[in-house]
Design a protein around this motif. Structure first.
Motif, PDB file in Angstrom:
ATOM      1  N   PHE A  37     -23.443  57.386 -12.635  1.00 27.68           N
ATOM      2  CA  PHE A  37     -24.349  58.503 -12.931  1.00 27.68           C
ATOM      3  C   PHE A  37     -24.683  58.593 -14.419  1.00 27.68           C
ATOM      4  CE2 PHE A  37     -21.984  59.734  -9.085  1.00 27.68           C
ATOM      5  CZ  PHE A  37     -23.048  59.951  -8.213  1.00 27.68           C
ATOM      6  N   LYS A  38     -24.669  57.462 -15.103  1.00 28.72           N
ATOM      7  CA  LYS A  38     -24.876  57.468 -16.552  1.00 28.72           C
ATOM      8  C   LYS A  38     -26.236  58.050 -16.944  1.00 28.72           C
ATOM      9  CE  LYS A  38     -26.556  52.668 -16.995  1.00 28.72           C
ATOM     10  NZ  LYS A  38     -26.772  52.476 -15.544  1.00 28.72           N
ATOM     11  N   ASP A  39     -27.278  57.744 -16.186  1.00 32.54           N
ATOM     12  CA  ASP A  39     -28.614  58.268 -16.519  1.00 32.54           C
ATOM     13  C   ASP A  39     -28.663  59.787 -16.353  1.00 32.54           C
ATOM     14  OD1 ASP A  39     -29.505  55.739 -17.103  1.00 32.54           O
ATOM     15  OD2 ASP A  39     -30.446  55.407 -15.153  1.00 32.54           O
ATOM     16  N   THR A  40     -28.086  60.266 -15.262  1.00 36.76           N
ATOM     17  CA  THR A  40     -28.057  61.711 -15.013  1.00 36.76           C
ATOM     18  C   THR A  40     -27.254  62.430 -16.089  1.00 36.76           C
ATOM     19  OG1 THR A  40     -28.190  61.315 -12.638  1.00 36.76           O
ATOM     20  CG2 THR A  40     -27.450  63.491 -13.337  1.00 36.76           C
ATOM     21  N   LEU A  41     -26.112  61.865 -16.452  1.00 35.71           N
ATOM     22  CA  LEU A  41     -25.278  62.460 -17.492  1.00 35.71           C
ATOM     23  C   LEU A  41     -26.000  62.464 -18.841  1.00 35.71           C
ATOM     24  CD1 LEU A  41     -21.828  60.865 -16.561  1.00 35.71           C
ATOM     25  CD2 LEU A  41     -22.432  63.284 -16.427  1.00 35.71           C
ATOM     26  N   SER A  42     -26.690  61.379 -19.135  1.00 32.54           N
ATOM     27  CA  SER A  42     -27.420  61.300 -20.396  1.00 32.54           C
ATOM     28  C   SER A  42     -28.515  62.359 -20.469  1.00 32.54           C
ATOM     29  CB  SER A  42     -28.022  59.904 -20.565  1.00 32.54           C
ATOM     30  OG  SER A  42     -28.652  59.772 -21.823  1.00 32.54           O
ATOM     31  N   LEU A  43     -29.212  62.549 -19.370  1.00 29.97           N
ATOM     32  CA  LEU A  43     -30.251  63.578 -19.328  1.00 29.97           C
ATOM     33  C   LEU A  43     -29.666  64.977 -19.528  1.00 29.97           C
ATOM     34  CD1 LEU A  43     -32.604  62.365 -16.443  1.00 29.97           C
ATOM     35  CD2 LEU A  43     -33.221  62.695 -18.846  1.00 29.97           C
ATOM     36  N   TYR A  44     -28.508  65.222 -18.924  1.00 28.42           N
ATOM     37  CA  TYR A  44     -27.903  66.557 -19.024  1.00 28.42           C
ATOM     38  C   TYR A  44     -27.303  66.801 -20.404  1.00 28.42           C
ATOM     39  CZ  TYR A  44     -25.010  70.624 -18.125  1.00 28.42           C
ATOM     40  OH  TYR A  44     -24.436  71.868 -18.195  1.00 28.42           O
ATOM     41  N   ILE A  45     -26.578  65.806 -20.928  1.00 32.46           N
ATOM     42  CA  ILE A  45     -25.881  65.988 -22.202  1.00 32.46           C
ATOM     43  C   ILE A  45     -26.824  65.834 -23.391  1.00 32.46           C
ATOM     44  CG2 ILE A  45     -24.015  65.135 -23.693  1.00 32.46           C
ATOM     45  CD1 ILE A  45     -23.013  66.483 -21.177  1.00 32.46           C
ATOM     46  N   GLN A  65     -30.395  65.236 -23.101  1.00 34.26           N
ATOM     47  CA  GLN A  65     -31.794  65.545 -22.791  1.00 34.26           C
ATOM     48  C   GLN A  65     -32.695  64.318 -22.851  1.00 34.26           C
ATOM     49  OE1 GLN A  65     -32.381  68.886 -21.853  1.00 34.26           O
ATOM     50  NE2 GLN A  65     -30.153  68.848 -22.055  1.00 34.26           N
ATOM     51  N   THR A  66     -32.116  63.128 -22.748  1.00 32.18           N
ATOM     52  CA  THR A  66     -32.858  61.874 -22.749  1.00 32.18           C
ATOM     53  C   THR A  66     -31.974  60.778 -22.162  1.00 32.18           C
ATOM     54  OG1 THR A  66     -33.911  60.186 -24.150  1.00 32.18           O
ATOM     55  CG2 THR A  66     -32.081  61.400 -25.097  1.00 32.18           C
ATOM     56  N   ILE A  67     -32.593  59.735 -21.604  1.00 33.34           N
ATOM     57  CA  ILE A  67     -31.795  58.604 -21.091  1.00 33.34           C
ATOM     58  C   ILE A  67     -31.629  57.511 -22.154  1.00 33.34           C
ATOM     59  CG2 ILE A  67     -32.468  59.013 -18.697  1.00 33.34           C
ATOM     60  CD1 ILE A  67     -34.384  56.605 -18.979  1.00 33.34           C
ATOM     61  N   PHE A 108     -22.423  56.017 -22.228  1.00 37.40           N
ATOM     62  CA  PHE A 108     -21.473  56.372 -21.167  1.00 37.40           C
ATOM     63  C   PHE A 108     -20.785  55.133 -20.603  1.00 37.40           C
ATOM     64  CE2 PHE A 108     -24.378  59.935 -21.414  1.00 37.40           C
ATOM     65  CZ  PHE A 108     -23.495  61.009 -21.413  1.00 37.40           C
ATOM     66  N   ILE A 109     -21.435  53.982 -20.676  1.00 34.54           N
ATOM     67  CA  ILE A 109     -20.783  52.737 -20.244  1.00 34.54           C
ATOM     68  C   ILE A 109     -19.653  52.392 -21.200  1.00 34.54           C
ATOM     69  CG2 ILE A 109     -21.096  50.277 -19.844  1.00 34.54           C
ATOM     70  CD1 ILE A 109     -23.948  50.843 -19.006  1.00 34.54           C
ATOM     71  N   TRP A 110     -19.919  52.511 -22.504  1.00 35.24           N
ATOM     72  CA  TRP A 110     -18.867  52.285 -23.495  1.00 35.24           C
ATOM     73  C   TRP A 110     -17.673  53.198 -23.224  1.00 35.24           C
ATOM     74  CZ3 TRP A 110     -18.503  48.510 -27.070  1.00 35.24           C
ATOM     75  CH2 TRP A 110     -19.665  47.840 -27.456  1.00 35.24           C
ATOM     76  N   PHE A 111     -17.976  54.458 -23.029  1.00 39.60           N
ATOM     77  CA  PHE A 111     -16.900  55.435 -22.813  1.00 39.60           C
ATOM     78  C   PHE A 111     -16.113  55.132 -21.550  1.00 39.60           C
ATOM     79  CE2 PHE A 111     -15.664  59.730 -21.118  1.00 39.60           C
ATOM     80  CZ  PHE A 111     -14.603  59.909 -21.985  1.00 39.60           C
ATOM     81  N   ALA A 112     -16.809  54.776 -20.478  1.00 44.06           N
ATOM     82  CA  ALA A 112     -16.142  54.483 -19.204  1.00 44.06           C
ATOM     83  C   ALA A 112     -15.220  53.270 -19.321  1.00 44.06           C
ATOM     84  CB  ALA A 112     -17.184  54.257 -18.113  1.00 44.06           C
ATOM     85  N   ILE A 113     -15.671  52.244 -20.025  1.00 43.23           N
ATOM     86  CA  ILE A 113     -14.879  51.020 -20.176  1.00 43.23           C
ATOM     87  C   ILE A 113     -13.564  51.304 -20.911  1.00 43.23           C
ATOM     88  CG2 ILE A 113     -14.784  48.779 -21.336  1.00 43.23           C
ATOM     89  CD1 ILE A 113     -17.802  48.533 -20.737  1.00 43.23           C
ATOM     90  N   PHE A 114     -13.645  52.151 -21.923  1.00 47.64           N
ATOM     91  CA  PHE A 114     -12.470  52.412 -22.758  1.00 47.64           C
ATOM     92  C   PHE A 114     -11.677  53.645 -22.322  1.00 47.64           C
ATOM     93  CE2 PHE A 114     -14.931  49.618 -25.466  1.00 47.64           C
ATOM     94  CZ  PHE A 114     -13.959  48.867 -26.115  1.00 47.64           C
ATOM     95  N   LEU A 115     -12.091  54.299 -21.253  1.00 46.10           N
ATOM     96  CA  LEU A 115     -11.458  55.560 -20.851  1.00 46.10           C
ATOM     97  C   LEU A 115      -9.969  55.406 -20.561  1.00 46.10           C
ATOM     98  CD1 LEU A 115     -11.680  58.546 -20.124  1.00 46.10           C
ATOM     99  CD2 LEU A 115     -12.414  57.864 -17.825  1.00 46.10           C
ATOM    100  N   VAL A 116      -9.574  54.341 -19.861  1.00 46.02           N
ATOM    101  CA  VAL A 116      -8.173  54.174 -19.500  1.00 46.02           C
ATOM    102  C   VAL A 116      -7.301  54.003 -20.748  1.00 46.02           C
ATOM    103  CG1 VAL A 116      -8.333  51.661 -19.198  1.00 46.02           C
ATOM    104  CG2 VAL A 116      -6.571  52.961 -17.963  1.00 46.02           C
TER     105      VAL A 116
END
Length: 242
Positions: free
Chosen positions: A101-109, A111-113, A119-127
């Protein structure tokens, strides 16, 4: 270690953090500007919520029970095994959701994609982000104050160096990438500090979940999640309104 020495070491860590944050804020003010600060604030609040949901909320419980079971290595290892397994499971689940849901999250947080790839960077390093927090909680519970202070100082230095370099090179996009990864890179320093302790082994962090321990940690998680949702979400909404 006595209270005086502990206070001195913690004071040094706080001073270093304050100094690095002061320098970092000056750099960000130049390279991202006022509007960039608002975007960074939105993303920081998002990170705060996600890391709490994906395992960070149990760390207060890890500190408490690590200290409580100080003389019982078997119960400590059972605690760490349950906590580590929960962190892996939740981090992977949230990482998959964030990428999906990276595009949806980008739009919400934002206001643009335009910043969806952040969010991909963040997801990869989250663990790694969550395990760094878990290791800090274990060091805290084991009363390894010197190692805890060194790990916190390393985190501050990583924040300064990585964010400065990326912000100068890539402005706002670079600053957002740095927020996604610098705590994860500090993980390797914290892991090395833990490895130097005789009581730590990597296999203690993975295995079957203990039901009783999971229930104990969940009570701490419920308390932490309430504040993790309300304050960051309200700040995100206020910034969007403004």
């Amino acid at each position: 270690m006595g209270l005086f020495k502990t206070s001195i070491l913690n004071g040094v860590a706080v001073l270093i953090k304050m100094a690095t944050m002061f320098i970092l804020n000056k750099i960000l003010a130049i390279y991202v500007g006022p509007s960039g600060y608002a975007v960074i604030g939105q993303f920081q609040n998002f990170i705060q919520m996600i890391t709490s949901f994906s395992g960070g909320a149990i760390n207060t419980g890890v500190i408490k029970y690590t200290a409580e079971y100080y003389d019982d290595e078997q119960r400590q290892q059972q605690l760490w095994r349950t906590a580590g397994t929960l962190v892996v499971i939740l981090s992977v689940l949230f990482a998959v959701g964030i990428i999906t849901f990276k595009d949806t999250l980008s739009l919400y947080i934002f206001q643009t994609i335009e910043y969806a790839n952040i969010f991909i960077w963040f997801a990869i390093f989250l663990v790694f982000f969550n395990f760094n927090a878990l290791f800090l909680a274990i060091l805290n519970g084991k009363k390894e104050i010197v190692k805890l202070v060194v790990a916190n100082i390393a985190g501050s230095i990583f924040a300064l160096v990585i964010t400065s370099i990326l912000a100068i090179q890539y402005q706002l996009y670079g600053a957002l990438v740095a927020l996604s990864i610098y705590q994860s890179l500090a993980f390797f320093v914290t892991l090395l500090l833990c490895f130097k302790s005789k009581w730590f082994k990597l296999q203690y962090l993975w295995g079957s979940l203990d039901a009783a321990t999971s229930c104990k940690l969940s009570s701490f998680a419920l308390m932490a999640l309430a504040s993790a949702i309300c304050l960051p979400l309200s700040q995100i909404i206020i910034r969007q309104y403004l």
